[in-house]
Design an enzyme around this catalytic site. Structure first.
Site, PDB file in Angstrom:
ATOM      1  N   LEU A  17       0.930  -1.246   0.056  1.00 57.19           N
ATOM      2  CA  LEU A  17      -0.030  -0.054   0.202  1.00 57.19           C
ATOM      3  C   LEU A  17       0.811   1.274   0.102  1.00 57.19           C
ATOM      4  O   LEU A  17       0.441   2.210  -0.602  1.00 57.19           O
ATOM      5  CB  LEU A  17      -0.980   0.056   1.260  1.00 57.19           C
ATOM      6  CG  LEU A  17      -1.979  -1.073   1.232  1.00 57.19           C
ATOM      7  CD1 LEU A  17      -2.936  -0.982   2.666  1.00 57.19           C
ATOM      8  CD2 LEU A  17      -3.052  -0.953   0.090  1.00 57.19           C
ATOM      9  N   ASP A  45       2.443  15.230  12.109  1.00 55.67           N
ATOM     10  CA  ASP A  45       2.792  15.261  10.913  1.00 55.67           C
ATOM     11  C   ASP A  45       1.341  15.003   9.928  1.00 55.67           C
ATOM     12  O   ASP A  45       1.144  14.507   9.021  1.00 55.67           O
ATOM     13  CB  ASP A  45       3.568  13.902  10.399  1.00 55.67           C
ATOM     14  CG  ASP A  45       4.213  13.678   8.883  1.00 55.67           C
ATOM     15  OD1 ASP A  45       4.203  15.120   8.413  1.00 55.67           O
ATOM     16  OD2 ASP A  45       4.285  12.722   8.259  1.00 55.67           O
ATOM     17  N   ASP A  73      -1.646   7.296  10.184  1.00 57.55           N
ATOM     18  CA  ASP A  73      -0.249   7.366  10.440  1.00 57.55           C
ATOM     19  C   ASP A  73       0.055   8.324  11.489  1.00 57.55           C
ATOM     20  O   ASP A  73       0.895   9.552  11.349  1.00 57.55           O
ATOM     21  CB  ASP A  73       0.426   8.022   9.025  1.00 57.55           C
ATOM     22  CG  ASP A  73       2.082   7.518   9.174  1.00 57.55           C
ATOM     23  OD1 ASP A  73       2.692   7.215  10.148  1.00 57.55           O
ATOM     24  OD2 ASP A  73       2.761   8.015   8.110  1.00 57.55           O
ATOM     25  N   ASN A 117      -2.013  11.807   4.914  1.00 54.68           N
ATOM     26  CA  ASN A 117      -2.016  11.181   6.081  1.00 54.68           C
ATOM     27  C   ASN A 117      -3.884  11.509   6.472  1.00 54.68           C
ATOM     28  O   ASN A 117      -4.330  11.225   7.512  1.00 54.68           O
ATOM     29  CB  ASN A 117      -1.562  11.773   7.152  1.00 54.68           C
ATOM     30  CG  ASN A 117      -0.036  11.003   7.125  1.00 54.68           C
ATOM     31  OD1 ASN A 117       0.087  10.015   6.780  1.00 54.68           O
ATOM     32  ND2 ASN A 117       0.810  11.848   7.838  1.00 54.68           N
ATOM     33  N   LYS A 125       1.804  -2.998   9.009  1.00 50.97           N
ATOM     34  CA  LYS A 125       2.967  -2.331   8.804  1.00 50.97           C
ATOM     35  C   LYS A 125       4.025  -2.750   9.486  1.00 50.97           C
ATOM     36  O   LYS A 125       3.989  -3.338  10.667  1.00 50.97           O
ATOM     37  CB  LYS A 125       2.616  -0.715   9.431  1.00 50.97           C
ATOM     38  CG  LYS A 125       3.840   0.121   9.437  1.00 50.97           C
ATOM     39  CD  LYS A 125       3.775   1.558   9.880  1.00 50.97           C
ATOM     40  CE  LYS A 125       5.113   2.372   9.800  1.00 50.97           C
ATOM     41  NZ  LYS A 125       4.709   3.723  10.393  1.00 50.97           N
ATOM     42  N   LYS A 152      -0.893  16.101   7.224  1.00 53.18           N
ATOM     43  CA  LYS A 152      -0.739  16.529   5.856  1.00 53.18           C
ATOM     44  C   LYS A 152      -1.670  15.809   4.974  1.00 53.18           C
ATOM     45  O   LYS A 152      -2.474  14.923   5.537  1.00 53.18           O
ATOM     46  CB  LYS A 152       0.642  16.260   5.179  1.00 53.18           C
ATOM     47  CG  LYS A 152       0.905  14.673   5.605  1.00 53.18           C
ATOM     48  CD  LYS A 152       2.602  14.374   5.123  1.00 53.18           C
ATOM     49  CE  LYS A 152       2.844  12.969   5.222  1.00 53.18           C
ATOM     50  NZ  LYS A 152       4.345  12.944   5.017  1.00 53.18           N
TER      51      LYS A 152
END
Length: 738
Positions: A81, A199, A218, A204, A104, A201
């Site tokens: 992914l 983070d 994330d 995400n 992950k 953005k």
């Protein structure tokens, strides 16, 4: 032949040992191999066609890495992914729970660094403390197998906001605000668990394809805010490095990334809203350092020059979210969500789509507003726990006219951000009252130059609107001819003007082909060189309704038949989604059925004769139709017999545009409604057919039709729900029809 010398045999042995296929599937595959004696690529394509393994799994098996496809004896890897600095994210199937998940795995080579392993463990700990929330991706499991660490999250079938904006362009205001509002609710939930994302953005934020809540993903850079922080034990980043993405980084995060709170995430989410509305990052720069300096020194970017349709209040909101000082922003993500709520689309009655999820800090039961159906939550008098109380915006009028159609604002809007200097300089390590950045950000415009400033703003606005209109008029870049990931060759046509229909003197002419009229088809656009095959249809759709495939010995290269108009359109939709992100993909382009005008233009290939090859055509060599020895358009041996099924695509002579089987083989769906009198008042420029009807246009004739019924102008209508073993389709790739 030994397996060492036979890649196919080695591949089959790998399949036997990996346990990915059942015993019945292995027996069936071996029978096919023994009969076909394929090479390795052909065998791989056959396994993919049958839907037994994904392309990723096939590659791993071929490389001898099949054992790695099963993690912890439970999670079967299906595809990749994404990939980041710490690891790779896979789509996997949980064989125990029978569901797809996102898994992950931290890079093994990263484990040699204890700080990297500690950062991964910190991520798991932070995510594990989150309770379930509709706007935050759920963590399902985490463990270590050997030297591999992994965590398992819910799988979201959707597109991140970066790709959504890249594919569609700037989003409508209600849609963009609703996406950010939901992300803010997820951020509120994370902050109540003591987490800072760090983070935020567009990539995400995931927007599900089939609807449903937006997901914040994330939290890999999150840090527990209440954890002890001695000098070294919890400092995961090295001195001088910044955690986060420069395009959306808060000024205080650029200075000291380890001491920020949720207000840095609010700043980044405000920048993400600007991106969703404009397609641009808030600040441009040649390198990350230049962007960071602009975040610290330049005022928030103006919205309305890029989006003249945006109400002024929305621009003020973005400036509030992106205020330079944390204390000048909303003090909790919930405040941000409530401020955006009036700009979001109204919810369906009874859905409670705008209600904040229950829980501490979210306030009392939602109340209904008389101007819109649905519910709107009210904030608590107290802010969410652990967060400072929202600071009122000084000087902003308590009441102001709200933009029509958006409802009243939930919270007072802040004043426009003062305009600090845009001087670029090296960042000092700390911000104090003597900090020139702070002094400039607190400065106010003197009264004297107000008129000059307003005049300058007016000029900038006029220029911005002019540039915006030019951008609207510009067409998307046009790709080169290409073969897509499904093996379909797309031929580029430049478009042009031609005479559509047939005169009454043409053999086989029918009244619905008159009058002959001049039509302009705009280009460029792309047409599939052949009709869609059984193999291509099955690979994308997972099933095949074809009747011809059931009697043909090798059906995969035969054109698909027995497909309804709706199924052909669904094929186009899925292909568009699959191809997003491909090198040839362009914004506001899509796969679709051709319009009737596009089809005839492509079929004629610059000719005005009954067929693309002249006055007559040769059976089998130039077209596949039903020869009877009497049709004036056919050239056929009297001994030839009609075919029981269509012929493999691409076997006849192509027309001058390089397109095969436009005459005969299988008839082809078009996008237009069919009416026998449609040509009497048809549009001349890029026509799309009648506005309504009960049948759809079918063109080209089939292997069961006489040659005259496969002419360039021949047309008929079929109900879109009907199935015929003589009807298939080909596709175009072109700008979206408006």
């Amino acid at each position: 032949m030994s397996s060492a010398a036979d890649p196919t045999a080695t591949f089959f042995q790998n399949l036997q040992s990996c346990g990915l296929l059942t015993a019945a599937q292995l027996r069936e595959l071996w029978g096919w191999v023994a009969h076909q004696k394929p090479d390795l690529p052909t065998m791989a394509k056959e396994i993919s066609r049958r839907g037994w393994l994904t392309a990723f799994q096939i590659k791993e098996v071929a490389r001898g890495r099949a054992a790695a496809l099963l993690v912890a004896g439970r999670y079967r890897l299906l595809d990749v992914l994404g990939e980041g600095g710490m690891g790779r994210v896979y789509k996997a199937h949980d064989t125990k729970m029978g569901r797809d998940v996102a898994l992950k795995v931290i890079r093994k080579e990263k484990l040699v660094n204890p700080a990297a392993a500690g950062r991964f463990a910190q991520e798991i700990l932070a995510l594990g403390q989150l309770t379930k929330h509709p706007n935050v991706v759920e963590v399902l499991d985490a463990d270590q197998v050997g030297d591999s660490h992994y965590c398992v999250m819910e799988y979201i079938d959707g597109s991140d906001l970066t790709r959504t904006v890249r594919d569609r362009g700037p989003l409508p205001i209600p849609e963009a605000c609703e996406i950010i509002r939901q992300a803010a609710l997820g951020l509120q939930h994370a902050s109540e668990s003591g987490l800072v994302h760090r983070d935020i953005k567009p990539s995400n934020i995931i927007v599900p394809r089939a609807g449903g809540p937006v997901k914040l993903v994330d939290l890999g850079l999150a840090r527990l805010m209440g954890a002890p922080a001695d000098e070294d034990s919890h400092r995961i980043t090295q001195e001088g490095f910044v955690i986060g993405t420069p395009d959306f980084l808060a000024p205080e995060q650029a200075r000291d990334p380890m001491s920020v709170d949720v207000r840095a995430d609010i700043y980044a989410l405000g920048g993400t809203l600007f991106y969703a509305l404009t397609g641009r990052a808030p600040y441009e720069g040649g390198n990350p350092t230049e962007k960071l300096l602009k975040h610290c020194t330049e005022p928030p970017p103006p919205l309305r020059p890029l989006r003249p349709d945006a109400p002024p209040q929305l621009e003020h909101l973005i400036h509030w979210f992106m205020a330079k000082r944390p204390e000048d922003r909303p003090q909790a993500p919930l405040h941000m969500a409530l401020a955006l709520q009036p700009f979001c689309p109204p919810p369906a009655p009874g859905t409670g789509a705008f209600a904040a999820p229950g829980g501490a800090g979210y306030g009392p039961a939602p109340v209904r507003h008389p101007r819109a159906s649905g519910t709107y939550p009210l904030p608590h008098a107290a802010p969410a726990r652990g967060l400072p109380r929202a600071r009122p915006s000084p000087g902003y009028p308590p009441a102001y006219p709200h933009p029509p159609g958006y409802g009243p604002p939930a919270l007072p809007l802040p004043p426009p951000e003062p305009s600090p200097s845009n001087q670029v300089f090296k960042l000092p390590p700390q911000a104090t009252d003597r900090d020139p950045i702070r002094r400039r950000s607190e400065a106010r415009f003197p009264v004297g130059p107000v008129l000059v400033a307003l005049g300058a703003l007016f000029v900038v606005a006029v220029i911005g609107i002019a540039v915006y209109r030019l951008l609207l008029q510009s067409q998307p870049a046009v790709p080169e001819p290409f073969t897509n990931t499904s093996g379909m060759k797309l031929v580029r046509l430049e478009g042009g003007t031609f005479r559509m229909g047939s005169p009454d003197t043409e053999p086989g002419h029918r009244p619905d082909e008159a009058p002959v009229h001049e039509v302009t088809v705009r280009g460029p656009f792309f047409v599939s060189a052949t009709e869609i095959t059984n193999g291509q249809y099955f690979k994308l759709m997972g099933s095949n309704p074809s009747k011809g495939a059931k009697i043909a010995a090798r059906p995969e290269h035969l054109p698909v038949d027995n497909v309804t108009w709706d199924e052909a359109n669904e094929f186009c939709r899925k292909l568009t989604e699959k191809e997003r992100g491909s090198p040839w993909a362009r914004k506001n382009w899509e796969y679709r059925l051709p319009t009737e005008a596009e089809w005839e233009y492509a079929c004629r290939a610059g000719t005005a004769t009954p067929v693309a090859f002249g006055e007559r055509m040769v059976f089998g060599n130039q077209a596949v139709f039903k020869p009877d020895g009497t049709d004036p358009l056919e050239i056929a041996d009297e001994t030839l017999r009609p075919l029981p099924v269509p012929q493999e695509t691409g076997k006849t002579e192509p027309n001058k545009f390089g397109l095969y089987d436009m005459h005969g083989n299988v008839a082809e769906w078009c996008s237009d409604w069919y009416k026998s009198e449609a040509y009497r008042d048809a549009a001349k420029d890029n026509p799309t057919g009648p506005a309504d009807g009960d049948r759809r246009v079918v063109r080209g004739g089939s292997f069961r039709d006489a040659a005259s019924l496969t002419r360039s102008a021949a047309r008929t209508g079929v109900r879109p729900t009907d199935r015929h073993d003589t009807i298939g389709f080909r596709i175009v790739y072109a700008p979206v029809v408006k």
